[in-house]
Motif scaffolding. Structure first.
Motif, PDB file in Angstrom:
ATOM      1  N   LYS A  28       0.819  -1.213   0.000  1.00 36.55           N
ATOM      2  CA  LYS A  28       0.000   0.000   0.000  1.00 36.55           C
ATOM      3  C   LYS A  28       0.853   1.265   0.000  1.00 36.55           C
ATOM      4  N   VAL A  29       0.278   2.327  -0.527  1.00 35.66           N
ATOM      5  CA  VAL A  29       0.944   3.624  -0.564  1.00 35.66           C
ATOM      6  C   VAL A  29       0.766   4.312   0.787  1.00 35.66           C
ATOM      7  N   VAL A  30       1.881   4.712   1.403  1.00 34.58           N
ATOM      8  CA  VAL A  30       1.814   5.380   2.706  1.00 34.58           C
ATOM      9  C   VAL A  30       2.242   6.843   2.634  1.00 34.58           C
ATOM     10  N   ALA A  31       2.805   7.251   1.496  1.00 35.83           N
ATOM     11  CA  ALA A  31       3.272   8.631   1.362  1.00 35.83           C
ATOM     12  C   ALA A  31       3.594   8.908  -0.106  1.00 35.83           C
ATOM     13  N   VAL A  32       3.888  10.174  -0.402  1.00 39.17           N
ATOM     14  CA  VAL A  32       4.305  10.571  -1.738  1.00 39.17           C
ATOM     15  C   VAL A  32       5.642  11.308  -1.615  1.00 39.17           C
ATOM     16  N   ASN A  33       6.643  10.796  -2.323  1.00 37.42           N
ATOM     17  CA  ASN A  33       8.006  11.342  -2.264  1.00 37.42           C
ATOM     18  C   ASN A  33       8.036  12.786  -2.747  1.00 37.42           C
ATOM     19  N   ASN A  34       8.760  13.688  -2.011  1.00 34.49           N
ATOM     20  CA  ASN A  34       8.721  15.075  -2.492  1.00 34.49           C
ATOM     21  C   ASN A  34       9.980  15.910  -2.367  1.00 34.49           C
ATOM     22  N   THR A  35      10.951  15.598  -1.502  1.00 34.83           N
ATOM     23  CA  THR A  35      12.058  16.541  -1.374  1.00 34.83           C
ATOM     24  C   THR A  35      13.250  15.911  -0.673  1.00 34.83           C
ATOM     25  N   GLY A  36      14.345  16.674  -0.606  1.00 32.14           N
ATOM     26  CA  GLY A  36      15.533  16.241   0.105  1.00 32.14           C
ATOM     27  C   GLY A  36      16.492  17.395   0.274  1.00 32.14           C
ATOM     28  N   ASN A  37      17.327  17.304   1.299  1.00 27.46           N
ATOM     29  CA  ASN A  37      18.311  18.367   1.556  1.00 27.46           C
ATOM     30  C   ASN A  37      19.575  18.067   0.759  1.00 27.46           C
ATOM     31  N   GLU A  38      19.816  18.850  -0.280  1.00 33.20           N
ATOM     32  CA  GLU A  38      20.914  18.593  -1.206  1.00 33.20           C
ATOM     33  C   GLU A  38      22.271  19.065  -0.701  1.00 33.20           C
ATOM     34  N   ASP A  39      22.319  20.286  -0.174  1.00 36.21           N
ATOM     35  CA  ASP A  39      23.604  20.935   0.077  1.00 36.21           C
ATOM     36  C   ASP A  39      23.893  21.239   1.537  1.00 36.21           C
ATOM     37  N   GLY A  40      22.981  20.874   2.437  1.00 34.71           N
ATOM     38  CA  GLY A  40      23.177  21.215   3.836  1.00 34.71           C
ATOM     39  C   GLY A  40      22.672  22.591   4.177  1.00 34.71           C
ATOM     40  N   GLY A  41      21.962  23.238   3.237  1.00 38.79           N
ATOM     41  CA  GLY A  41      21.403  24.554   3.503  1.00 38.79           C
ATOM     42  C   GLY A  41      20.277  24.489   4.518  1.00 38.79           C
ATOM     43  N   ARG A  42      19.923  25.641   5.039  1.00 36.49           N
ATOM     44  CA  ARG A  42      18.942  25.727   6.132  1.00 36.49           C
ATOM     45  C   ARG A  42      17.636  26.347   5.661  1.00 36.49           C
ATOM     46  N   CYS A  43      16.639  25.523   5.433  1.00 36.19           N
ATOM     47  CA  CYS A  43      15.279  25.966   5.135  1.00 36.19           C
ATOM     48  C   CYS A  43      15.147  26.697   3.801  1.00 36.19           C
ATOM     49  N   THR A  44      16.052  26.430   2.858  1.00 33.96           N
ATOM     50  CA  THR A  44      15.994  27.069   1.546  1.00 33.96           C
ATOM     51  C   THR A  44      15.481  26.065   0.520  1.00 33.96           C
ATOM     52  N   GLU A  45      15.141  26.543  -0.675  1.00 32.89           N
ATOM     53  CA  GLU A  45      14.668  25.627  -1.708  1.00 32.89           C
ATOM     54  C   GLU A  45      15.739  24.585  -2.001  1.00 32.89           C
ATOM     55  N   ASN A  46      15.289  23.341  -2.111  1.00 28.20           N
ATOM     56  CA  ASN A  46      16.164  22.173  -2.270  1.00 28.20           C
ATOM     57  C   ASN A  46      16.948  21.827  -1.016  1.00 28.20           C
ATOM     58  N   ASN A  47      16.721  22.549   0.049  1.00 33.18           N
ATOM     59  CA  ASN A  47      17.387  22.281   1.331  1.00 33.18           C
ATOM     60  C   ASN A  47      16.409  22.443   2.485  1.00 33.18           C
ATOM     61  N   PRO A  48      15.413  21.553   2.578  1.00 30.79           N
ATOM     62  CA  PRO A  48      14.441  21.671   3.661  1.00 30.79           C
ATOM     63  C   PRO A  48      15.093  21.443   5.014  1.00 30.79           C
ATOM     64  N   CYS A  49      14.498  22.031   6.034  1.00 33.34           N
ATOM     65  CA  CYS A  49      14.962  21.817   7.398  1.00 33.34           C
ATOM     66  C   CYS A  49      13.815  21.274   8.237  1.00 33.34           C
ATOM     67  N   GLU A  50      14.168  20.624   9.333  1.00 35.03           N
ATOM     68  CA  GLU A  50      13.187  20.080  10.265  1.00 35.03           C
ATOM     69  C   GLU A  50      13.030  21.036  11.447  1.00 35.03           C
ATOM     70  N   VAL A  51      11.797  21.214  11.883  1.00 34.02           N
ATOM     71  CA  VAL A  51      11.516  22.058  13.035  1.00 34.02           C
ATOM     72  C   VAL A  51      10.670  21.258  14.016  1.00 34.02           C
ATOM     73  N   ASP A  52      11.126  21.146  15.272  1.00 33.67           N
ATOM     74  CA  ASP A  52      10.352  20.379  16.246  1.00 33.67           C
ATOM     75  C   ASP A  52       9.323  21.268  16.939  1.00 33.67           C
ATOM     76  N   ALA A  53       8.561  20.677  17.853  1.00 37.24           N
ATOM     77  CA  ALA A  53       7.475  21.404  18.514  1.00 37.24           C
ATOM     78  C   ALA A  53       7.977  22.544  19.377  1.00 37.24           C
ATOM     79  N   ASN A  54       9.268  22.522  19.741  1.00 38.70           N
ATOM     80  CA  ASN A  54       9.856  23.592  20.546  1.00 38.70           C
ATOM     81  C   ASN A  54      10.548  24.650  19.702  1.00 38.70           C
ATOM     82  N   GLY A  55      10.472  24.511  18.382  1.00 36.24           N
ATOM     83  CA  GLY A  55      11.081  25.497  17.500  1.00 36.24           C
ATOM     84  C   GLY A  55      12.529  25.240  17.166  1.00 36.24           C
ATOM     85  N   ASN A  56      13.086  24.109  17.578  1.00 33.02           N
ATOM     86  CA  ASN A  56      14.471  23.797  17.252  1.00 33.02           C
ATOM     87  C   ASN A  56      14.598  23.301  15.816  1.00 33.02           C
TER      88      ASN A  56
END
Length: 297
Positions: free
Chosen positions: A231-259
């Motif tokens: 079964k399908v559980v998700a749809v593939n969409n992105t990855g962090n290419e260069d280690g950039g922070r929250c920029t296009e092609n470089n998504p970042c993770e943010v937790d519930a505390n804002g880290n």
């Protein structure tokens, strides 16, 4: 494809896109290289035994002009209902939806190359409309086709992939099946991201892969398939290419505390289980249905 491959790689395929304004950026930042991402994951489990891998094929996947996708159905979809194609919101022919923008029941005549189990193109399917598309909270688009599931099965011997209607589980062995490249990537669900930010977009509860799934440009929109259930559980969409922070092609993770955490080389997907409650058995979109919690226009 409608654009040169180079353009697709950088503008459409690898990234979905997502990020909040700088004023909303969390205070602290942690960088986690790809090599250590798995160690930082939540409840990862061993990969599934090899026999289950054989159940995942290219049957039902499709190639778009710039992305990948799949013919999908929900648990209650009727065989006589018009079939649906799942891909990313950033793969829409109209371009990236703006933050907060949700497209519903927009006319479309887009074509999709249907693949069989071996990855051979056996037919061209045609859309009648974009049933749903957005890059807000998620990065997903669902097209309605001019053909029913029964017609596709009877004509080409291919069944649609079923979308799981429950939240995926950390540690699940998965395969990302790209119809564009006719290539598969196998790994595990490493964990879930409270908020993922990329460019101007923000996504909620995203799926993070273990490092073995090194998806590339053109794999956007690929179904993420549970190797045990098919079964399908998700749809593939992105990855962090260069280690950039929250920029296009470089998504970042943010937790519930804002880290903020940056994981260079790690790739992600968007969950799909919420859509099951939003479509009738005849595959008509009903955003007011009980349990339908996707963004609305």
């Amino acid at each position: 494809m409608s654009k040169p491959l180079v353009a697709a790689l950088f503008a459409l395929a690898i990234a979905g896109a997502g990020a909040a304004p700088a004023t909303a950026a969390p205070a602290s930042t942690t960088t986690a290289p790809a090599a250590t991402a798995a160690a930082a994951s939540t409840a990862a489990k061993p990969a599934a035994a090899s026999p289950t891998l054989k159940a995942v094929t290219f049957a039902g996947t499709v190639a778009l002009s710039n992305c990948s996708g799949s013919v999908v159905r929900f648990p209650n979809s009727l065989d006589t209902a018009p079939a649906l194609v799942l891909t990313n919101g950033h793969c829409l022919e109209s371009g990236f939806p703006e933050p907060g923008e949700v497209l519903v029941n927009r006319a479309s005549t887009r074509s999709f190359g249907l693949l069989n189990s071996a990855g051979t193109r056996v037919a061209t399917l045609r859309a009648s409309k974009i049933a749903y598309g957005t890059m807000t909270d998620t990065d997903a688009a669902i097209y309605q086709l001019t053909s029913s599931y029964a017609t596709i099965r009877n004509s080409y011997g291919i069944n649609a992939l079923t979308v799981q209607d429950t939240h995926p589980t950390a540690g699940t062995a998965i395969t990302v099946a790209s119809g564009y490249w006719k290539r598969m990537y196998s790994c595990n669900i490493d964990g879930f991201v409270y908020r993922m930010k990329e460019g101007d977009w923000t996504w909620k509860d995203s799926v993070r892969y273990t490092s073995a799934c090194q998806t590339i440009g053109g794999t956007s929109g690929s179904p993420v398939i549970d190797q045990a259930t098919g079964k399908v559980v998700a749809v593939n969409n992105t990855g962090n290419e260069d280690g950039g922070r929250c920029t296009e092609n470089n998504p970042c993770e943010v937790d519930a505390n804002g880290n903020v955490t940056v994981r260079k080389g790690i790739n992600y997907a968007q969950e799909t289980y919420l859509f099951a409650a939003c479509f009738t058995s005849g595959n008509q979109l009903n955003l007011n249905a009980a349990g339908c919690a996707v963004p609305k226009p």
